[in-house]
Design a protein around this motif. Structure first.
Motif, PDB file in Angstrom:
ATOM      1  N   LEU A   9       0.831  -1.195   0.000  1.00  0.00           N
ATOM      2  CA  LEU A   9       0.000   0.000   0.000  1.00  0.00           C
ATOM      3  C   LEU A   9       0.869   1.250   0.000  1.00  0.00           C
ATOM      4  O   LEU A   9       1.930   1.277   0.610  1.00  0.00           O
ATOM      5  CB  LEU A   9      -0.896   0.039   1.242  1.00  0.00           C
ATOM      6  N   GLU A  12      -0.185   6.936   2.040  1.00  0.00           N
ATOM      7  CA  GLU A  12      -1.460   7.554   2.416  1.00  0.00           C
ATOM      8  C   GLU A  12      -2.549   6.511   2.614  1.00  0.00           C
ATOM      9  O   GLU A  12      -3.393   6.637   3.491  1.00  0.00           O
ATOM     10  CB  GLU A  12      -1.900   8.618   1.404  1.00  0.00           C
ATOM     11  N   ARG A  13      -2.520   5.454   1.819  1.00  0.00           N
ATOM     12  CA  ARG A  13      -3.513   4.385   1.987  1.00  0.00           C
ATOM     13  C   ARG A  13      -3.250   3.601   3.268  1.00  0.00           C
ATOM     14  O   ARG A  13      -4.184   3.209   3.970  1.00  0.00           O
ATOM     15  CB  ARG A  13      -3.461   3.454   0.768  1.00  0.00           C
ATOM     16  N   ARG A  17      -5.861   3.087   6.399  1.00  0.00           N
ATOM     17  CA  ARG A  17      -6.186   1.796   7.021  1.00  0.00           C
ATOM     18  C   ARG A  17      -5.859   1.805   8.513  1.00  0.00           C
ATOM     19  O   ARG A  17      -6.582   1.235   9.318  1.00  0.00           O
ATOM     20  CB  ARG A  17      -5.429   0.659   6.336  1.00  0.00           C
TER      21      ARG A  17
END
Length: 73
Positions: A9, A12-13, A17
């Protein structure tokens, strides 16, 4: 396929999460149902069940992102 971040990922992702897991942990602490949390956070019940098991065994720290270092193969 290999990812530059090691975990698959983008940063930012991964942060997004992480925030979801933290919110779920707060709701576990007050006794919210897994299905309700999953619905509200718009994620699968299976993911929330996995997080709940980890939280029950290791607390909030068990929900922290575990980014693997890059493979220098």
């Amino acid at each position: 396929m290999r990812y530059a971040q090691g975990g698959g990922l983008a940063a930012e992702r991964r942060t997004f999460r992480e925030r979801l897991r933290q919110e779920a942990a707060e709701r576990f602490a007050v006794g919210d149902e897994v299905a309700v949390i999953a619905h509200d956070l718009r994620i699968t019940v299976h993911s929330v069940q996995h997080w709940h098991r980890a939280w029950a065994e290791g607390g909030v720290w068990a929900l922290a992102s575990k980014v693997r270092p890059r493979c220098r193969c």
